[in-house]
Design a protein around this motif. Structure first.
Motif, PDB file in Angstrom:
ATOM      1  N   TYR A  74     -33.757  60.203  65.463  1.00  0.00           N
ATOM      2  CA  TYR A  74     -32.814  60.503  66.551  1.00  0.00           C
ATOM      3  C   TYR A  74     -32.232  61.891  66.329  1.00  0.00           C
ATOM      4  CZ  TYR A  74     -32.815  55.788  68.422  1.00  0.00           C
ATOM      5  OH  TYR A  74     -33.195  54.618  69.004  1.00  0.00           O
ATOM      6  N   LEU A  75     -32.106  62.658  67.419  1.00  0.00           N
ATOM      7  CA  LEU A  75     -31.485  63.984  67.328  1.00  0.00           C
ATOM      8  C   LEU A  75     -29.975  63.841  67.412  1.00  0.00           C
ATOM      9  CD1 LEU A  75     -33.053  66.602  69.733  1.00  0.00           C
ATOM     10  CD2 LEU A  75     -33.223  66.496  67.246  1.00  0.00           C
ATOM     11  N   SER A  76     -29.249  64.645  66.618  1.00  0.00           N
ATOM     12  CA  SER A  76     -27.784  64.646  66.704  1.00  0.00           C
ATOM     13  C   SER A  76     -27.373  65.525  67.874  1.00  0.00           C
ATOM     14  CB  SER A  76     -27.172  65.181  65.412  1.00  0.00           C
ATOM     15  OG  SER A  76     -27.482  64.342  64.343  1.00  0.00           O
ATOM     16  N   SER A  77     -27.559  65.000  69.062  1.00  0.00           N
ATOM     17  CA  SER A  77     -27.327  65.786  70.261  1.00  0.00           C
ATOM     18  C   SER A  77     -27.078  64.821  71.420  1.00  0.00           C
ATOM     19  CB  SER A  77     -28.581  66.635  70.509  1.00  0.00           C
ATOM     20  OG  SER A  77     -28.408  67.426  71.640  1.00  0.00           O
ATOM     21  N   THR A  78     -26.719  65.369  72.586  1.00  0.00           N
ATOM     22  CA  THR A  78     -26.495  64.497  73.740  1.00  0.00           C
ATOM     23  C   THR A  78     -27.698  64.498  74.689  1.00  0.00           C
ATOM     24  OG1 THR A  78     -25.438  66.316  74.900  1.00  0.00           O
ATOM     25  CG2 THR A  78     -24.000  64.840  73.691  1.00  0.00           C
ATOM     26  N   ALA A  79     -28.605  65.443  74.483  1.00  0.00           N
ATOM     27  CA  ALA A  79     -29.795  65.502  75.331  1.00  0.00           C
ATOM     28  C   ALA A  79     -30.842  66.335  74.612  1.00  0.00           C
ATOM     29  CB  ALA A  79     -29.463  66.181  76.661  1.00  0.00           C
ATOM     30  N   VAL A  86     -31.892  60.678  71.430  1.00  0.00           N
ATOM     31  CA  VAL A  86     -30.672  61.336  70.926  1.00  0.00           C
ATOM     32  C   VAL A  86     -29.660  60.260  70.548  1.00  0.00           C
ATOM     33  CG1 VAL A  86     -30.995  63.463  72.246  1.00  0.00           C
ATOM     34  CG2 VAL A  86     -29.713  61.572  73.272  1.00  0.00           C
ATOM     35  N   VAL A  87     -28.723  60.656  69.657  1.00  0.00           N
ATOM     36  CA  VAL A  87     -27.809  59.644  69.109  1.00  0.00           C
ATOM     37  C   VAL A  87     -26.953  58.965  70.175  1.00  0.00           C
ATOM     38  CG1 VAL A  87     -27.686  60.510  66.748  1.00  0.00           C
ATOM     39  CG2 VAL A  87     -26.171  61.487  68.489  1.00  0.00           C
ATOM     40  N   THR A  88     -26.640  59.688  71.262  1.00  0.00           N
ATOM     41  CA  THR A  88     -25.784  59.061  72.272  1.00  0.00           C
ATOM     42  C   THR A  88     -26.528  57.957  73.038  1.00  0.00           C
ATOM     43  OG1 THR A  88     -26.268  61.006  73.621  1.00  0.00           O
ATOM     44  CG2 THR A  88     -24.114  60.941  72.594  1.00  0.00           C
ATOM     45  N   ASP A  89     -27.878  57.931  72.950  1.00  0.00           N
ATOM     46  CA  ASP A  89     -28.635  56.819  73.553  1.00  0.00           C
ATOM     47  C   ASP A  89     -28.239  55.494  72.905  1.00  0.00           C
ATOM     48  OD1 ASP A  89     -30.095  58.676  74.957  1.00  0.00           O
ATOM     49  OD2 ASP A  89     -31.866  58.578  73.660  1.00  0.00           O
ATOM     50  N   LEU A  90     -27.797  55.557  71.649  1.00  0.00           N
ATOM     51  CA  LEU A  90     -27.504  54.317  70.910  1.00  0.00           C
ATOM     52  C   LEU A  90     -26.196  53.682  71.364  1.00  0.00           C
ATOM     53  CD1 LEU A  90     -28.631  55.682  67.453  1.00  0.00           C
ATOM     54  CD2 LEU A  90     -29.653  53.717  68.612  1.00  0.00           C
ATOM     55  N   VAL A  91     -25.357  54.447  72.050  1.00  0.00           N
ATOM     56  CA  VAL A  91     -24.036  53.931  72.441  1.00  0.00           C
ATOM     57  C   VAL A  91     -24.016  53.517  73.916  1.00  0.00           C
ATOM     58  CG1 VAL A  91     -21.615  54.550  72.696  1.00  0.00           C
ATOM     59  CG2 VAL A  91     -22.852  55.248  70.661  1.00  0.00           C
ATOM     60  N   GLY A  92     -24.746  54.232  74.756  1.00  0.00           N
ATOM     61  CA  GLY A  92     -24.686  53.908  76.180  1.00  0.00           C
ATOM     62  C   GLY A  92     -23.498  54.580  76.845  1.00  0.00           C
ATOM     63  N   PRO A  93     -23.332  54.317  78.147  1.00  0.00           N
ATOM     64  CA  PRO A  93     -22.388  55.123  78.928  1.00  0.00           C
ATOM     65  C   PRO A  93     -20.937  54.630  78.941  1.00  0.00           C
ATOM     66  CG  PRO A  93     -23.663  53.705  80.364  1.00  0.00           C
ATOM     67  CD  PRO A  93     -24.100  53.392  78.970  1.00  0.00           C
ATOM     68  N   GLN A  94     -20.616  53.516  78.257  1.00  0.00           N
ATOM     69  CA  GLN A  94     -19.295  52.916  78.530  1.00  0.00           C
ATOM     70  C   GLN A  94     -18.095  53.753  78.109  1.00  0.00           C
ATOM     71  OE1 GLN A  94     -21.392  51.722  76.171  1.00  0.00           O
ATOM     72  NE2 GLN A  94     -20.420  50.275  74.807  1.00  0.00           N
ATOM     73  N   PHE A  95     -18.301  54.729  77.222  1.00  0.00           N
ATOM     74  CA  PHE A  95     -17.163  55.556  76.798  1.00  0.00           C
ATOM     75  C   PHE A  95     -17.144  56.922  77.485  1.00  0.00           C
ATOM     76  CE2 PHE A  95     -17.810  52.671  73.216  1.00  0.00           C
ATOM     77  CZ  PHE A  95     -16.534  52.151  73.088  1.00  0.00           C
ATOM     78  N   GLY A  96     -18.018  57.128  78.452  1.00  0.00           N
ATOM     79  CA  GLY A  96     -18.091  58.447  79.067  1.00  0.00           C
ATOM     80  C   GLY A  96     -18.812  59.401  78.130  1.00  0.00           C
ATOM     81  N   ARG A  97     -18.478  60.678  78.273  1.00  0.00           N
ATOM     82  CA  ARG A  97     -19.205  61.684  77.484  1.00  0.00           C
ATOM     83  C   ARG A  97     -18.710  61.753  76.053  1.00  0.00           C
ATOM     84  NH1 ARG A  97     -20.753  67.325  79.968  1.00  0.00           N
ATOM     85  NH2 ARG A  97     -19.169  67.103  81.567  1.00  0.00           N
TER      86      ARG A  97
END
Ligand code: URA
Length: 249
Positions: A74-79, A86-97
């Motif tokens: 996983y890349l330490s990035s948002t895209a 990317v790491v934010t894929d692991l959390v999903g959208p519930q917290f916003g950006r």
């Protein structure tokens, strides 16, 4: 309400880091109460003024700080323009950006914070604050005691020594596992240090960042920080920068 510098306010909303916010202001991308503001250091009233970037009004969201156990791959990035995970894929959208606080390499694992609090991210990563990062690192070959001593004394990288605390966890003729603590986050720091000593890194996992420890969080899982951890981070953020530490930008 007290006035606040525009770029600091922007960082607090999570839209960008302070430095990036300054760039956006200079580029004419920020409007305050309908007018483009390009003055460096401009101040606003965060309670009353309407700050708009790319057509969107900025608001200070409740700060979110998550601890993620980053898996390898996983890349330490948002895209990623190349379509890698990317790491934010692991959390999903519930917290916003949310943004990663610093980086772990694509193949590295372990503790990575994700937050919408630009101020916190900046403070944790700033070289002046020398926040400790502890890694479990497996190196190729049997590392001799003299080499460990060199590592502990501070190997020079990019013309500056890197002080490190070292503990041997396991040693065999073909590999050595260390616990290594450094206090800065230069690019590929641990890999470059170990490479310099003739022992390429086979595995790298971050176990701790400042007062936070990964503990038993499963790989790929995340959790919100506990109130106690938040308090410890706040305390760290209020502490004075370390005297004589390297001055980063
Ligand atoms: N040092 C490295 O070389 N890589 C990381 O991901 C973190 C520290």
């Amino acid at each position: 309400m007290a006035l606040e510098r525009l770029h600091k306010f922007m960082a607090r909303t999570g839209v960008a880091s302070r430095r990036r916010a300054e760039e956006l202001i200079a580029a004419g991308a920020v409007k305050v109460n309908g007018r483009v503001v390009t003055t460096p250091g401009a101040k606003i009233d965060p309670e009353r003024d309407r700050v708009v970037v790319a057509g969107q009004r900025l608001k200070v969201e409740a700060p979110v700080v998550l601890m993620l156990h980053k898996p390898s791959g996983y890349l330490s990035s948002t895209a990623d323009p190349r379509g890698r995970r990317v790491v934010t894929d692991l959390v999903g959208p519930q917290f916003g950006r949310l943004y990663p606080v610093g980086r772990l390499d694509y193949d590295a694992t372990g503790l990575l914070l994700l937050t919408n609090d630009g101020e916190l991210a900046q403070r944790l990563m700033h070289p002046r604050y020398q926040v400790a990062r502890t890694y479990r690192v497996t190196l190729a070959g049997e590392v001799a005691p003299a080499v460990l001593a060199t590592l502990g004394d501070g190997v020079e990288l990019d013309g500056r020594p890197v002080p490190a605390d070292v503990k041997v966890l396991k040693r065999s003729p073909d590999k050595t596992t260390l616990e290594l603590t450094v206090r800065e986050g230069r690019y590929h720091l641990v890999k470059r240090l170990c490479e310099r000593l003739g022992h390429p890194v086979l595995k790298l996992k971050r176990l701790a960042l400042g007062p936070l420890s990964l503990g038993g969080l499963p790989r790929g899982a995340w959790r919100e920080l506990t109130p106690r951890e938040r308090q410890e981070l706040r305390r760290l953020m209020q502490s004075a920068p370390t005297q004589g530490a390297a001055q980063g930008k």
